[in-house]
Design an enzyme around this catalytic site. Structure first.
Site, PDB file in Angstrom:
ATOM      1  N   ILE A 193       1.098   4.471   1.519  1.00 24.66           N
ATOM      2  CA  ILE A 193       1.699   5.099   2.694  1.00 24.66           C
ATOM      3  C   ILE A 193       2.656   4.129   3.376  1.00 24.66           C
ATOM      4  O   ILE A 193       3.763   4.518   3.783  1.00 24.66           O
ATOM      5  CB  ILE A 193       0.619   5.601   3.674  1.00 24.66           C
ATOM      6  CG1 ILE A 193      -0.154   6.759   3.040  1.00 24.66           C
ATOM      7  CG2 ILE A 193       1.241   6.048   4.999  1.00 24.66           C
ATOM      8  CD1 ILE A 193      -1.364   7.222   3.848  1.00 24.66           C
ATOM      9  N   CYS A 194       2.263   2.859   3.484  1.00 24.54           N
ATOM     10  CA  CYS A 194       3.128   1.859   4.133  1.00 24.54           C
ATOM     11  C   CYS A 194       4.448   1.713   3.385  1.00 24.54           C
ATOM     12  O   CYS A 194       5.514   1.648   4.001  1.00 24.54           O
ATOM     13  CB  CYS A 194       2.411   0.510   4.221  1.00 24.54           C
ATOM     14  SG  CYS A 194       0.899   0.563   5.202  1.00 24.54           S
ATOM     15  N   THR A 195       4.381   1.675   2.074  1.00 27.49           N
ATOM     16  CA  THR A 195       5.600   1.557   1.277  1.00 27.49           C
ATOM     17  C   THR A 195       6.499   2.768   1.507  1.00 27.49           C
ATOM     18  O   THR A 195       7.703   2.626   1.731  1.00 27.49           O
ATOM     19  CB  THR A 195       5.271   1.398  -0.218  1.00 27.49           C
ATOM     20  OG1 THR A 195       4.509   0.192  -0.392  1.00 27.49           O
ATOM     21  CG2 THR A 195       6.530   1.327  -1.069  1.00 27.49           C
ATOM     22  N   SER A 221       0.852  -1.189   0.000  1.00 25.72           N
ATOM     23  CA  SER A 221       0.000   0.000   0.000  1.00 25.72           C
ATOM     24  C   SER A 221       0.894   1.247   0.000  1.00 25.72           C
ATOM     25  O   SER A 221       2.036   1.208   0.445  1.00 25.72           O
ATOM     26  CB  SER A 221      -0.967  -0.012   1.186  1.00 25.72           C
ATOM     27  OG  SER A 221      -0.258  -0.036   2.401  1.00 25.72           O
ATOM     28  N   LEU A 265       8.078   2.542   5.114  1.00 16.87           N
ATOM     29  CA  LEU A 265       9.105   1.513   5.287  1.00 16.87           C
ATOM     30  C   LEU A 265      10.304   1.740   4.375  1.00 16.87           C
ATOM     31  O   LEU A 265      11.424   1.365   4.732  1.00 16.87           O
ATOM     32  CB  LEU A 265       8.516   0.122   5.106  1.00 16.87           C
ATOM     33  CG  LEU A 265       7.560  -0.310   6.232  1.00 16.87           C
ATOM     34  CD1 LEU A 265       7.154  -1.760   6.068  1.00 16.87           C
ATOM     35  CD2 LEU A 265       8.146  -0.082   7.608  1.00 16.87           C
TER      36      LEU A 265
END
Length: 152
Positions: free
Chosen positions: A44-46, A42, A49
């Site tokens: 924002i998660c990418t 996804s 991280l």
């Protein structure tokens, strides 16, 4: 949510390589930054991280082990880790579904995912930093770095 000053709930989960990782295995040797996130791949998660990946040396210099945690399967985590070149374990809280996220108070029952929870656990297993952000709300990673610096 697990509060600052509380003992961090212990757990054992499989990483993207299907190896077992226990939080307690770092006790006495490394601090641990737990980064709960909703889903692999996804947006924002990418972004979050990838920033951790790009600044991993900052955490390693502070004797901090970064552990990403989501309800994704180890198989999807392996593909995502390989695609993005993450140099830290991504842990699968897939089954029992969201059990560790629930223990930390960051599981969204309605959507079946972890929200953006961040916990810095010291070498004694005590939570020294805790933050929870809702879905779609990116985190301020500078606050994590300040918390790490305060441990030294």
């Amino acid at each position: 949510m697990v509060e600052v000053g509380a003992v961090a709930p212990d757990f054992t989960l499989h990483d993207q390589n299907r190896q077992r990782v226990a939080l307690s295995s770092f006790r006495g040797s490394k601090h641990v930054l737990l980064v709960f996130y909703p889903f692999a791949f996804s947006g924002i998660c990418t972004g979050e991280l990838c920033r951790v990946r790009d600044e991993l040396a900052t955490y390693e210099a502070g004797d901090v082990q970064v552990l990403g945690v989501s309800v994704d399967t180890p198989f999807s985590l392996k593909a995502w880790s390989a695609e993005q070149g993450y140099g830290f374990p991504l842990l699968s809280d897939f089954w029992p579904h969201g059990e560790v996220a629930r223990a930390y108070g960051v599981f969204d029952e309605k959507s079946g995912m972890a929200v953006r929870g961040t916990f810095l656990v010291d070498v004694a297993g005590v939570v020294r930093y805790a933050e929870v952000n809702g879905p779609g709300e990116p985190r301020d990673q500078e606050a994590w770095k300040k918390a790490v610096a305060a441990l030294s």
